[in-house]
Design a protein around this motif. Sequence first.
Motif, short mmCIF file in Angstrom:
data_model
loop_
_atom_site.label_atom_id
_atom_site.label_comp_id
_atom_site.label_asym_id
_atom_site.label_seq_id
_atom_site.Cartn_x
_atom_site.Cartn_y
_atom_site.Cartn_z
N THR A 111 -40.95 -56.53 4.50
CA THR A 111 -41.61 -56.40 5.81
C THR A 111 -42.79 -57.35 5.90
O THR A 111 -42.91 -58.12 6.85
N ASP A 112 -43.68 -57.28 4.93
CA ASP A 112 -44.81 -58.20 4.85
C ASP A 112 -44.40 -59.32 3.90
O ASP A 112 -44.39 -59.15 2.69
N SER A 113 -44.06 -60.46 4.47
CA SER A 113 -43.58 -61.57 3.65
C SER A 113 -44.68 -62.59 3.36
O SER A 113 -44.39 -63.70 2.94
N SER A 114 -45.94 -62.23 3.59
CA SER A 114 -47.03 -63.17 3.34
C SER A 114 -47.13 -63.53 1.86
O SER A 114 -47.46 -64.64 1.51
N ARG A 127 -45.84 -49.39 1.08
CA ARG A 127 -46.82 -49.70 2.12
C ARG A 127 -47.08 -51.19 2.12
O ARG A 127 -46.89 -51.86 1.10
N THR A 128 -47.50 -51.71 3.23
CA THR A 128 -47.91 -53.11 3.27
C THR A 128 -49.38 -53.20 2.89
O THR A 128 -50.09 -52.20 2.87
N ASN A 129 -49.82 -54.39 2.59
CA ASN A 129 -51.21 -54.58 2.24
C ASN A 129 -52.12 -54.33 3.43
O ASN A 129 -53.24 -53.87 3.28
N ALA A 130 -51.62 -54.62 4.63
CA ALA A 130 -52.42 -54.46 5.83
C ALA A 130 -52.58 -53.01 6.27
O ALA A 130 -53.59 -52.64 6.83
N SER A 131 -51.55 -52.18 6.01
CA SER A 131 -51.58 -50.81 6.50
C SER A 131 -50.86 -49.86 5.56
O SER A 131 -49.71 -50.11 5.18
N THR A 134 -47.52 -48.61 7.31
CA THR A 134 -46.38 -49.50 7.55
C THR A 134 -45.59 -49.66 6.26
O THR A 134 -46.16 -50.12 5.26
N GLN A 136 -43.19 -51.08 3.34
CA GLN A 136 -42.78 -52.39 2.81
C GLN A 136 -41.33 -52.25 2.37
O GLN A 136 -41.05 -51.91 1.24
#
Length: 177
Positions: A111-114, A127-131, A134, A136
């Motif tokens: 989901t978070d591919s940064s 979870r994503t790093n941002a939220s 959300t 992952q």
Amino acid sequence: MAAFTLPELAIALAVAAILLGIAVPNFHAMLQRQRMATAVNEFFVAINLTRSEAVMRGGRVDLVPADGVDWAKGWIVFVDKNNNLRADLGEKIIYSRGPVFGGLTIKSSFTDSSKPYLAYNGSGRTRTNASSQTPQLGTVSFFLDNQVRRIKLNFLGRARSCNPERDSTCTGANDAS
């Protein structure tokens, strides 16, 4: 005491050479299948370790590539206190694995591919790093010779291993090596 004649020895060596010629390619293929299975299983175990440690600790635990970029160079499971996706000094490293054998490529699509990472929260969900709300989810694909294997993560953070040649639900990200 019986001895071999030269023609008997030559025939025995010829038969041995033929059998060896048949066995070596099959041995190489078997070795490559075992290498693939080992890498996929070790990564799968690291995912489950990350998840169980997050639940046990009641907080965030991450799985990241050892160099921050390439999974094939190894991975680290650690408690990421500052959420920077790096195992900094003072952060608890739970498990680390060195590089996989040459020729194996590992690609991830989440989901978070940064950056390539997996983070679990205390409830055992990704979870994503941002939220923390959300998930992952996504796919980790392993490529070796003509083999492809995948680990797919669902919305709840559960991982499953699959072979796209045998499982029609195993298609998805990273189809090209």
